[in-house]
Design a protein around this motif. Structure first.
Motif, short mmCIF file in Angstrom:
data_model
loop_
_atom_site.label_atom_id
_atom_site.label_comp_id
_atom_site.label_asym_id
_atom_site.label_seq_id
_atom_site.Cartn_x
_atom_site.Cartn_y
_atom_site.Cartn_z
N VAL A 185 0.86 -1.18 0.00
CA VAL A 185 0.00 0.00 0.00
C VAL A 185 0.90 1.23 0.00
O VAL A 185 1.86 1.30 0.78
CB VAL A 185 -0.89 0.01 1.28
N VAL A 186 0.60 2.21 -0.86
CA VAL A 186 1.33 3.47 -0.88
C VAL A 186 0.32 4.61 -0.77
O VAL A 186 -0.58 4.72 -1.59
CB VAL A 186 2.18 3.66 -2.16
N THR A 187 0.48 5.43 0.27
CA THR A 187 -0.42 6.56 0.46
C THR A 187 0.38 7.86 0.46
O THR A 187 1.55 7.89 0.85
CB THR A 187 -1.20 6.46 1.79
N ARG A 188 -0.26 8.93 0.01
CA ARG A 188 0.41 10.23 -0.07
C ARG A 188 0.82 10.69 1.33
O ARG A 188 0.07 10.51 2.29
CB ARG A 188 -0.56 11.25 -0.68
N TRP A 189 2.02 11.29 1.42
CA TRP A 189 2.50 11.78 2.71
C TRP A 189 2.77 13.28 2.67
O TRP A 189 2.09 14.05 3.28
CB TRP A 189 3.75 10.99 3.13
N ARG A 190 3.79 13.69 1.89
CA ARG A 190 4.17 15.11 1.87
C ARG A 190 4.63 15.51 0.48
O ARG A 190 5.04 14.67 -0.33
CB ARG A 190 5.33 15.37 2.85
N ASN A 191 4.57 16.82 0.22
CA ASN A 191 5.11 17.40 -1.02
C ASN A 191 6.32 18.25 -0.68
O ASN A 191 6.31 18.97 0.32
CB ASN A 191 4.06 18.27 -1.72
N GLN A 192 7.34 18.16 -1.52
CA GLN A 192 8.53 19.01 -1.36
C GLN A 192 8.72 19.83 -2.63
O GLN A 192 8.97 19.26 -3.70
CB GLN A 192 9.78 18.15 -1.12
N PRO A 193 8.61 21.16 -2.55
CA PRO A 193 8.89 21.97 -3.74
C PRO A 193 10.36 21.86 -4.14
O PRO A 193 11.24 21.78 -3.28
CB PRO A 193 8.53 23.40 -3.30
N MET A 194 10.60 21.82 -5.42
CA MET A 194 11.97 21.76 -5.95
C MET A 194 12.41 23.17 -6.34
O MET A 194 11.59 23.98 -6.81
CB MET A 194 12.02 20.85 -7.17
#
Length: 199
Positions: A63-72
């Protein structure tokens, strides 16, 4: 738990501190792994949780669930003449420091360049964000990396960070086996990780 060096530096210390406060008896062994290796080791049962780049191809019983976003952003030597925002066309004409070609980050940035019709050839490929930043600070080239507040504020004064145009975001997920079959310690670590979800 398997994760990349960037996540270890920026996010994992906060997670482990929260875990120690609420579940002092749980010992987390951390392995530095790229997303592909973390998924493979989850599938074979040699790790329990992976913090991985998304999207991931579906794997049975994981199972893979969304965790965090990191701007590049573009990291470049401060002494360079540069525009206000870094475009693929401008960056492709600079000496570049890239992530190793086996990584999701490499594919993400390569696609960002390719969408604009650019295919730059880096001077060097590495799989360690801190080393890439050190090379930028030394004037060796520019790099496209996620913004890591814990390590970039204050960041090396020899480095300038530019927003990317178009923007680019690295998405991170939590990967694990189905929750019904997890032991109590792994479930507790997942619950702590979920406290740090971005809504």
């Amino acid at each position: 738990l398997g994760t990349s060096t960037g996540v270890v530096v920026d996010l994992l210390p906060q997670v482990l501190e929260a875990l120690a406060q609420s579940h002092a008896g749980i010992d987390v062994e951390v392995s530095i792994l790229g997303s592909n290796e973390a998924m493979a080791r989850l599938a074979t049962g040699t790790i329990d949780i992976g913090l991985v780049a998304m999207p991931q191809p579906p794997l049975r019983d994981l199972v893979v669930t969304r965790w965090r976003n990191q701007p590049m952003m573009a990291f470049l030597p401060r002494k360079w003449q540069a525009p206000q925002r870094a475009t693929p066309k401008w960056l492709a004409r600079q000496p570049l420091i890239a992530n190793d070609s086996s990584t999701h980050m490499y594919r993400l940035t390569t696609e960002w360049f390719a969408t604009a019709g650019e295919a730059p050839r880096p001077r060097i490929e590495l799989n360690y964000d801190a080393a890439m930043r050190s090379l930028v600070a030394a004037g060796y080239g520019a790099a496209v990396l996620p913004v890591l507040p814990a390590s970039d504020d204050p960041h090396d004064q020899r480095i300038r960070m530019l927003p990317l145009r178009p923007p680019l975001v690295r998405r991170l997920g939590i990967a694990h086996r189905p929750r019904a079959g997890l032991d109590g310690a792994t479930e507790s670590v997942l619950q702590i990780l979920e406290r740090f979800n971005q809504r």
